[in-house]
Design a protein around this motif. Structure first.
Motif, mmCIF file in Angstrom:
data_model
loop_
_atom_site.group_PDB
_atom_site.id
_atom_site.type_symbol
_atom_site.label_atom_id
_atom_site.label_comp_id
_atom_site.label_asym_id
_atom_site.label_seq_id
_atom_site.Cartn_x
_atom_site.Cartn_y
_atom_site.Cartn_z
ATOM 1 N N GLU A 232 -15.462 -44.745 30.215
ATOM 2 C CA GLU A 232 -14.313 -44.309 31.004
ATOM 3 C C GLU A 232 -14.828 -43.375 32.095
ATOM 4 N N ILE A 233 -14.361 -43.574 33.321
ATOM 5 C CA ILE A 233 -14.656 -42.644 34.410
ATOM 6 C C ILE A 233 -13.335 -42.077 34.913
ATOM 7 N N GLN A 234 -13.241 -40.764 34.892
ATOM 8 C CA GLN A 234 -12.017 -40.100 35.325
ATOM 9 C C GLN A 234 -11.851 -40.253 36.823
ATOM 10 N N GLU A 235 -10.693 -40.767 37.226
ATOM 11 C CA GLU A 235 -10.414 -40.998 38.635
ATOM 12 C C GLU A 235 -9.569 -39.874 39.198
ATOM 13 N N ASP A 236 -9.977 -39.362 40.348
ATOM 14 C CA ASP A 236 -9.277 -38.226 40.958
ATOM 15 C C ASP A 236 -7.857 -38.569 41.352
ATOM 16 N N SER A 237 -7.600 -39.852 41.554
ATOM 17 C CA SER A 237 -6.265 -40.250 42.008
ATOM 18 C C SER A 237 -5.197 -40.060 40.945
ATOM 19 N N GLU A 238 -5.628 -39.963 39.689
ATOM 20 C CA GLU A 238 -4.668 -39.803 38.599
ATOM 21 C C GLU A 238 -4.364 -38.319 38.379
ATOM 22 N N VAL A 239 -3.252 -37.856 38.887
ATOM 23 C CA VAL A 239 -2.861 -36.462 38.755
ATOM 24 C C VAL A 239 -1.614 -36.388 37.896
ATOM 25 N N GLN A 240 -1.644 -35.543 36.892
ATOM 26 C CA GLN A 240 -0.523 -35.429 35.979
ATOM 27 C C GLN A 240 0.661 -34.756 36.654
ATOM 28 N N ASP A 241 1.810 -35.393 36.596
ATOM 29 C CA ASP A 241 3.055 -34.830 37.126
ATOM 30 C C ASP A 241 3.543 -33.769 36.150
ATOM 31 N N VAL A 242 3.703 -32.548 36.641
ATOM 32 C CA VAL A 242 4.089 -31.439 35.753
ATOM 33 C C VAL A 242 5.463 -31.655 35.140
ATOM 34 N N ARG A 243 6.229 -32.568 35.708
ATOM 35 C CA ARG A 243 7.573 -32.811 35.170
ATOM 36 C C ARG A 243 7.540 -33.750 33.969
ATOM 37 N N ASP A 244 6.412 -34.417 33.746
ATOM 38 C CA ASP A 244 6.318 -35.339 32.608
ATOM 39 C C ASP A 244 6.274 -34.568 31.294
ATOM 40 N N ASP A 245 6.932 -35.095 30.303
ATOM 41 C CA ASP A 245 7.008 -34.451 28.987
ATOM 42 C C ASP A 245 5.690 -34.657 28.243
ATOM 43 N N PRO A 246 4.944 -33.591 27.925
ATOM 44 C CA PRO A 246 3.667 -33.755 27.230
ATOM 45 C C PRO A 246 3.818 -34.252 25.803
ATOM 46 N N HIS A 247 5.035 -34.264 25.269
ATOM 47 C CA HIS A 247 5.266 -34.756 23.910
ATOM 48 C C HIS A 247 5.521 -36.262 23.890
ATOM 49 N N ALA A 248 5.687 -36.853 25.057
ATOM 50 C CA ALA A 248 5.935 -38.290 25.144
ATOM 51 C C ALA A 248 4.602 -39.034 25.162
ATOM 52 N N TYR A 249 4.500 -40.070 24.331
ATOM 53 C CA TYR A 249 3.238 -40.818 24.296
ATOM 54 C C TYR A 249 2.942 -41.465 25.646
ATOM 55 N N LEU A 250 3.956 -41.936 26.341
ATOM 56 C CA LEU A 250 3.729 -42.586 27.631
ATOM 57 C C LEU A 250 3.155 -41.621 28.662
ATOM 58 N N LEU B 266 -29.260 -44.752 21.222
ATOM 59 C CA LEU B 266 -28.678 -43.594 21.894
ATOM 60 C C LEU B 266 -27.211 -43.840 22.226
ATOM 61 N N LYS B 267 -26.495 -42.749 22.470
ATOM 62 C CA LYS B 267 -25.069 -42.797 22.823
ATOM 63 C C LYS B 267 -24.824 -41.850 23.987
ATOM 64 N N SER B 268 -23.994 -42.286 24.948
ATOM 65 C CA SER B 268 -23.635 -41.401 26.054
ATOM 66 C C SER B 268 -22.158 -41.555 26.393
ATOM 67 N N PHE B 269 -21.635 -40.571 27.085
ATOM 68 C CA PHE B 269 -20.261 -40.551 27.577
ATOM 69 C C PHE B 269 -20.276 -40.588 29.098
ATOM 70 N N MET B 270 -19.384 -41.365 29.698
ATOM 71 C CA MET B 270 -19.243 -41.380 31.143
ATOM 72 C C MET B 270 -18.038 -40.556 31.607
ATOM 73 N N CYS B 271 -17.454 -39.826 30.683
ATOM 74 C CA CYS B 271 -16.364 -38.891 30.976
ATOM 75 C C CYS B 271 -16.570 -37.682 30.075
ATOM 76 N N PRO B 272 -15.871 -36.573 30.293
ATOM 77 C CA PRO B 272 -16.045 -35.418 29.409
ATOM 78 C C PRO B 272 -15.771 -35.784 27.954
ATOM 79 N N SER B 273 -16.680 -35.380 27.066
ATOM 80 C CA SER B 273 -16.566 -35.752 25.654
ATOM 81 C C SER B 273 -15.659 -34.813 24.863
ATOM 82 N N GLY B 274 -15.400 -33.635 25.414
ATOM 83 C CA GLY B 274 -14.641 -32.632 24.681
ATOM 84 C C GLY B 274 -15.517 -31.732 23.837
ATOM 85 N N ILE B 275 -16.819 -32.012 23.821
ATOM 86 C CA ILE B 275 -17.789 -31.219 23.069
ATOM 87 C C ILE B 275 -18.743 -30.571 24.070
#
Length: 501
Positions: free
Chosen positions: A230-248, A191-200
């Protein structure tokens, strides 16, 4: 005499009808010649470099009816074929075929992303002789005996290598013992499972409670549970000022702490797999490990405590580092993400020292439009590395500076994957095993560009395009059938579907 003839005539007619039926039915099946580019079922493969579990030999491997029946060292063979057909590969390496325990072929339902014909042709061209197909990205996901049947039906007579199947552990079946048992009885290898949203949408995430239930059922069947840790942590919030085209920017959204948090939670239940535990007989396998620091340390500690746990990583984590990924080049987006160069060095060290048990491709293709190649938005692009055909030369090329040997390749790509998937007849060049063999030239270089023959459905999305690699696959044998040789595939797709019994 005449009366006797009239009495048996109806019986003779009936027998003739049965013969016509069976002969006509068999005529619809591919002949051995269509399944193989070498029209013999008893022959010898010779080479100066054959990789066996006992080490290198120069000699011959005897194949009959799809199995390895003899192995001769050169001094015990003396080139005497005794009338048997011989394929002499000279100095080329003869190695057990690769077993990829982590591939998404997306068939049925999303065959425009990939499919059994294209995916297994790519596998054969890359020396992969067995694939274990993941239960998601196809539609519907493989989470029941009914959806497994759809997978098997879609694969039948459309695969060029052998294909097995993982089933899905999801919230809807985790607490339903009879449903999980039915899925396992139907033949999934684990069997296989995901501990974060799989996107499916039809493959939702699980937590440690679901996983604990799954392990208790798997213990009865002695089959593994593979986990995307992977477990998504609530503390990680994306800064809207970050460039979504940047890999970092993307890299910051999935930090190593996500992997560490998931593995910490997993280890609260893997203790049940120890000798005498409530889930003894079950096994947990962490897929595509990216974090080579605290996450790996936790797994190492669990192994030392007697937990039944293994871990894999993938060639893209060993070949690339974050520093070299250009902004907007979404071919490199995957989850967990490719991390920095220091992390890559630690992954190689752990692999060479045996802390990481095996390798897999995590071939996760899609259509080019979903990779957003023109837009370059890492946050919105589909994640996944398309790699199936080139994992052997990528591993070999990337590993040269770390002292990779051919024996190590066989261990990571054949022996240990076979053990994980319960494939006792595969994984080594040994008497009694399937004649699943790859022949390749480690020193032959090639440029992976638009002119190079690529057999996956959407080759333009591969992160490996533009690379110069060492290690050209010359031939691939699956159960004795020569299914690929120097750019050509066998006319018919004669790979077998593998179902656990």
């Amino acid at each position: 005499m005449e009366n006797l003839l009239w009495r048996i005539l109806p019986l003779l007619t009936l027998i003739a009808s049965f013969l016509v039926f069976f002969l006509s039915r068999d005529s619809l099946k591919p002949s051995h010649g269509e399944c193989s580019l070498f029209p013999y079922n008893h022959y010898l493969i010779t080479s100066k470099r054959i990789v066996t579990p006992q080490g290198f030999i120069s000699g011959a491997v005897e194949v009959r009816e799809g199995n390895i029946i003899s192995i001769f060292k050169e001094e015990n063979w003396d080139g005497k074929s005794n009338g048997r057909q011989v394929i002499d590969f000279g100095e080329a390496v003869v190695m057990p075929g690769l077993i990829d325990v982590h591939a998404h072929l997306d068939d049925p339902g999303r065959s425009e992303w990939e499919g059994f014909p294209s995916g297994t042709r790519a596998a054969a061209a890359g020396g992969i002789t067995t694939l274990i197909d993941m239960p998601l990205n196809s539609f519907p996901s493989t989470v029941s005996s009914e959806t497994l049947k759809l997978k098997v039906d879609a694969a039948r007579e459309r695969i060029y290598v052998d294909v097995g199947f993982w089933g899905g552990l999801v919230p809807e079946n985790a607490f339903n013992a009879s449903a999980l048992e039915e899925l396992l009885e139907s033949g999934v290898l684990g069997l296989k499972s995901f501990m974060c949203p799989s996107g499916i949408n039809d493959f939702p995430m699980t937590n440690a409670t679901h996983i604990k239930e799954g392990l208790s059922i798997l213990a009865k069947y002695r089959r593994p549970l593979l986990v995307h840790a992977e477990i998504q942590e609530d503390s990680e919030v994306q800064d809207v000022r970050d460039d979504p085209h940047a890999y970092l920017t993307y890299l910051k959204t999935r930090p190593p702490s996500w992997e560490e948090a998931a593995i910490r939670e997993l280890l609260t239940v893997t203790r049940d797999t120890r000798a005498g535990g409530s889930s003894e007989g079950a096994h947990l396998h962490v897929v595509h490990l990216s974090d080579a620091s605290s996450s790996l340390d936790l797994i190492k500690g669990a192994k030392g405590n007697g937990d039944s746990i293994t871990v894999e990583t993938c060639p893209h984590y060993l070949a690339f580092s974050a520093e070299e990924i250009q902004d907007g080049d979404t071919r490199f987006k995957c989850a967990p993400p490719i991390r920095d160069a220091s992390n890559k060095e630690k992954l190689w060290e752990a692999l060479m020292e045996g802390q990481i048990d095996m390798l897999s491709s995590d071939h996760s293709p899609t259509v080019p439009e979903l990779k957003l190649l023109d837009d370059g938005n890492f946050l919105k692009a589909w994640g996944g590395i398309s790699s199936l055909q080139f994992v052997l030369p990528v591993t070999w090329s990337s590993g040269q500076k770390y002292g990779v040997t051919l024996e190590k390749l066989a261990l990571w790509w054949s022996e240990r994957p076979a053990k994980l998937a319960g494939l006792g007849s595969k994984g080594a060049i040994a008497i009694g095993k399937h004649a699943d063999i790859v022949v390749w030239e480690p020193d032959e270089e090639f440029d992976l560009n638009d002119d190079h023959p690529m057999h996956s459905k959407n080759p333009s999305i591969s992160a490996y395009l533009g690379r110069r690699l060492s290690g050209k696959v010359l031939a691939t044998f699956v159960r004795g059938n020569l299914v690929y040789k120097e750019g050509n595939h066998a006319p018919a797709a004669c790979g077998a579907t593998i179902l656990a019994t």
